[in-house]
Design an enzyme around this catalytic site. Structure first.
Site, PDB file in Angstrom:
ATOM      1  N   HIS A   1     133.145  30.571  18.673  1.00 16.18           N
ATOM      2  CA  HIS A   1     134.083  31.696  18.578  1.00 16.18           C
ATOM      3  C   HIS A   1     135.501  31.238  18.925  1.00 16.18           C
ATOM      4  O   HIS A   1     136.462  31.487  18.167  1.00 16.18           O
ATOM      5  CB  HIS A   1     133.642  32.808  19.525  1.00 16.18           C
ATOM      6  N   GLU A   2     135.636  30.571  20.057  1.00 16.73           N
ATOM      7  CA  GLU A   2     136.956  30.115  20.491  1.00 16.73           C
ATOM      8  C   GLU A   2     137.503  29.037  19.559  1.00 16.73           C
ATOM      9  O   GLU A   2     138.718  28.922  19.378  1.00 16.73           O
ATOM     10  CB  GLU A   2     136.889  29.589  21.929  1.00 16.73           C
TER      11      GLU A   2
ATOM     12  N   HIS B   1     139.589  30.609  16.828  1.00 14.25           N
ATOM     13  CA  HIS B   1     140.971  30.854  17.262  1.00 14.25           C
ATOM     14  C   HIS B   1     141.760  29.539  17.287  1.00 14.25           C
ATOM     15  O   HIS B   1     142.903  29.464  16.824  1.00 14.25           O
ATOM     16  CB  HIS B   1     140.982  31.465  18.663  1.00 14.25           C
TER      17      HIS B   1
END
Length: 342
Positions: A17-18, A21
């Site tokens: 998920h990170e 980003h």
């Protein structure tokens, strides 16, 4: 060993998920100050190419800290200096990467194990389904207009829409038919159509593997959205929610039970847990709540519409209040998790 598996799986999902980003931030020229796995004090840390990579003490969560993300900063490399569409892509990348991870894991599962077509395996005598003319071997394709691809979707739809009449579309010998069914209540108060759609997996070709992998992700996204709807409408409460402790415990129990069968069962069930958790994390992060990616996207969409940024200080305050509220909720949920375990 089961806790180790749980922490590894949970950490990989957060990390992916990170990484979404991180990747879009780098692509758009935003300086990533720190990319970390875990929360709290740093255990290991190293700076490389202007970014500090950290492994932190508490094995829950993670972060991709960007320059100027939470304050007014317009200098070179800052988050605020980029176009609104660049910032939208950066924030949306986290949940999108969760869906991508769920799809990749689904490719493995469906490729190895197969998919479960929505084929009716049995029809009860005198049931509403029999009266409507349904037969064993019919393939369910729609329920009240909702497309159905997997056997599990039929059972879940009935469970989550208790007391509702059902307009059901099915295929038989290549022909499409539609019937109207009024489920009846049994002695336990459960509304039933009178069909059994036992999960039976079928191996497919490459195109079917891709198609049903997408259907698998859709299934878990739908289930997550339905869970949120139940929370909002009061059909479920905070006590029904699971936090990091509950999730780790659930993964650990799945590992323990699977290990009694075989290592192949462990791998398959861990992959299934990964699909479920990754899809759920993607949905939850897209909720339009302060401090979540969805809340940030709301402010960015408002900026794109009005052509002017919302006051950064006011936005930061909203996210701060939202973060505090989420932390309180998390403490309550974790308390419930521990209470259930004890």
């Amino acid at each position: 060993m089961n806790i180790v598996w749980a922490l590894i799986l949970f950490s990989l999902i957060i990390l992916f998920h990170e990484f979404g980003h991180f990747l879009l931030a780098k692509k758009n020229g935003v300086t990533v100050v720190e990319f970390s796995l875990g929360m709290g004090p740093r255990i290991l840390s190293r700076e490389w190419h202007g970014t500090r990579y950290s492994w932190k003490l508490l094995p829950f969560g993670g972060s991709c800290m960007m320059l100027g993300e939470d304050e007014e900063e317009s200098g070179e490399g800052s988050f605020g200096s980029k176009s609104v569409w660049a910032r939208i892509s950066i924030i949306a990348a986290g949940p999108v990467f969760n869906f991508i991870l769920a799809f990749l894991l689904s490719l493995i599962i469906v490729g190895l194990y197969g998919y479960d077509p929505a084929v009716i395996r049995g029809v009860e005598e005198g049931s509403p389904a029999q009266e409507a003319g349904l037969q064993e071997g019919d393939i369910v394709t729609k329920m009240n207009g909702k497309r159905i691809y997997l056997a599990r979707e039929v059972s879940n739809y009935i469970s989550l829409h208790q007391g509702e009449d059902i307009t059901l579309t099915y295929k038989r010998d290549g022909e499409t038919n539609t019937v109207h069914i009024v489920p009846v209540q049994d002695e336990d108060g459960y509304y039933r159509m009178g069909v059994s759609v036992n999960v039976s997996y079928v191996k497919g070709n490459l195109l079917q593997v891709i198609k049903y992998s997408a259907c698998e992700v859709r299934y878990w996204i739908d289930l997550s959205i339905e869970s949120v709807r139940m929370l909002v409408t009061g059909k479920a409460g905070i006590k029904d929610m699971s936090g990091p402790v509950g999730v780790v415990s659930m993964i650990g129990e799945t590992y323990t039970e699977s290990a009694k069968v075989s290592m192949f069962a462990v791998v398959i069930n861990m992959l299934n847990m990964g699909i479920f958790l990754s899809a759920t994390l993607g949905v939850m992060n897209l909720l339009p709540l302060p401090a979540l990616d969805g809340g940030r996207l709301v402010f960015l969409i408002i900026e794109a519409i009005r052509g002017k940024r919302v006051n950064p200080d006011k936005e930061a305050m909203v996210h701060f209040v939202g973060l505090m509220a989420l932390m309180v909720l998390m403490v309550v949920v974790m308390y419930n998790d521990v209470a259930r375990l004890l």
